[in-house]
Enzyme design. Structure first.
Site, PDB file in Angstrom:
ATOM      1  N   HIS A 138      25.286 -46.042  42.029  1.00  0.00           N
ATOM      2  CA  HIS A 138      24.704 -46.598  43.253  1.00  0.00           C
ATOM      3  C   HIS A 138      24.472 -48.095  43.097  1.00  0.00           C
ATOM      4  O   HIS A 138      23.525 -48.529  42.456  1.00  0.00           O
ATOM      5  CB  HIS A 138      23.391 -45.881  43.590  1.00  0.00           C
ATOM      6  N   GLU A 150      22.287 -47.936  39.775  1.00  0.00           N
ATOM      7  CA  GLU A 150      21.687 -46.653  39.395  1.00  0.00           C
ATOM      8  C   GLU A 150      22.816 -45.689  39.033  1.00  0.00           C
ATOM      9  O   GLU A 150      23.689 -45.410  39.854  1.00  0.00           O
ATOM     10  CB  GLU A 150      20.869 -46.086  40.550  1.00  0.00           C
ATOM     11  N   ASN A 189      15.861 -46.495  46.431  1.00  0.00           N
ATOM     12  CA  ASN A 189      15.629 -46.183  47.842  1.00  0.00           C
ATOM     13  C   ASN A 189      14.299 -45.474  48.071  1.00  0.00           C
ATOM     14  O   ASN A 189      13.662 -45.654  49.111  1.00  0.00           O
ATOM     15  CB  ASN A 189      16.782 -45.339  48.402  1.00  0.00           C
TER      16      ASN A 189
END
Length: 314
Positions: A138, A150, A189
């Site tokens: 990510h 990530e 997030n």
């Protein structure tokens, strides 16, 4: 370790990921079925690399970077690459379909990575004959600038794949972080949405203006978090102090399990942010492309300054 990469999808994330690898002298096969989207992506990549080169943010020349780029519209024939990164829309069936297709076209040493922002790696891999070769990577917007990636293992992701991706990204200048558990939204997030939920709630409750709420974050915790993360800061402040404040504050924080009504109202009105010239802010007099460019340049300067200080041991 990573010499060749295939990036699928030429949207915002795909083109930025492609740009990053090109800047690091990695050969990239760029896949996008929409010819006009690909044309725009290449133009954007060339322009941004040229601007970064002119301002000495990167040492590689634009022509050298672009010479490492090859583009195709469809996955035809055999694909020979070290790593495939998928950056298509966040729809599970689409991601499963593309990886099932890739499994038939790539040799068995190719590693598959999805840039999903929070979908289950294990579920995406469930359609594969060899789910152990799929991992989550990510990247954060803008991927060509933000160092963090990530890295998320699925239930069956192999240690060989994990080590290759972690080591490869680190060697190319990224700061990969490996999640020990697969959870929705991963780390970044979840933290970002927790802060945003409270910020929008404060705005909705009339506590302060959007500008003032953002000012509080940018000129206090935002500045501090560049050097000290939220858990480390608890140690610095004192865990007993944090506990005492949490004991009375947590019950008053927003803990809604649904997005804010104010957010829904904005979306229903078409006030979706910068590109529409209206969101929580009025962007009517702002050139959004130049605004993003200026923020990206300031972000690069900040990253370079922090990196220099860490090198000197400051």
């Amino acid at each position: 370790m990573i010499e060749t990469v295939t990036v699928i999808g030429a949207g915002t994330m795909g083109r930025s990921i492609t740009q990053y690898f090109l800047q690091r002298n990695v050969n990239v096969l760029f896949v996008e079925e929409d010819e006009s989207v690909m044309k725009d992506a290449i133009s954007s990549i060339e322009r941004q690399i040229e601007e970064l080169e002119e301002k000495d943010f990167i040492s590689t020349r634009k022509d050298d970077c672009i010479s490492n780029l090859k583009t195709i519209q469809t996955l035809t024939g055999e694909i020979s690459t070290d790593l495939v990164i998928e950056a298509i829309p966040e729809k599970m069936p689409l991601k499963q379909k593309i990886f099932a297709e890739l499994e038939e076209k790539c040799n068995n040493t190719t590693i598959f990575a999805t840039n999903t922002s929070g979908l289950s790696i294990s579920e995406i891999a469930s359609v594969l004959k060899h789910p152990e070769r799929l991992i989550g990577t990510h990247f954060f917007t803008p991927a060509a600038i933000v160092p963090l990636v990530e890295v998320v293992k699925g239930e069956k992701t192999s240690e060989i794949v994990t080590n290759f991706v972690m080591d490869g990204l680190e060697e190319l200048g990224k700061r990969p972080v490996l999640l020990k558990k697969e959870i929705p939204g991963f780390i970044g997030n979840r933290l970002q949405h927790a802060i945003s939920r409270e910020a929008i709630s404060l705005l909705e409750s009339g506590v302060a203006s959007a500008e003032d709420i953002d000012t509080v974050v940018k000129w206090s915790i935002g500045l501090r978090m560049v050097l000290t993360g939220p858990i480390e800061q608890r140690d610095i402040n004192g865990l007993n102090v944090h506990y005492d404040i949490a004991s009375y504050l947590y019950k008053d924080l927003n803990n809604s399990s649904a997005p804010s009504p104010l957010l829904k109202e904005k979306i229903d009105k078409g006030e979706t942010g910068l590109k529409e010239k209206k969101g929580f802010y009025d962007w009517d007099k702002v050139d959004y492309k130049n605004s993003i460019k200026e923020k990206d340049e300031k972000l690069l300067e900040l990253i370079q300054l922090i990196s220099q200080n860490k090198t000197r041991g400051d």
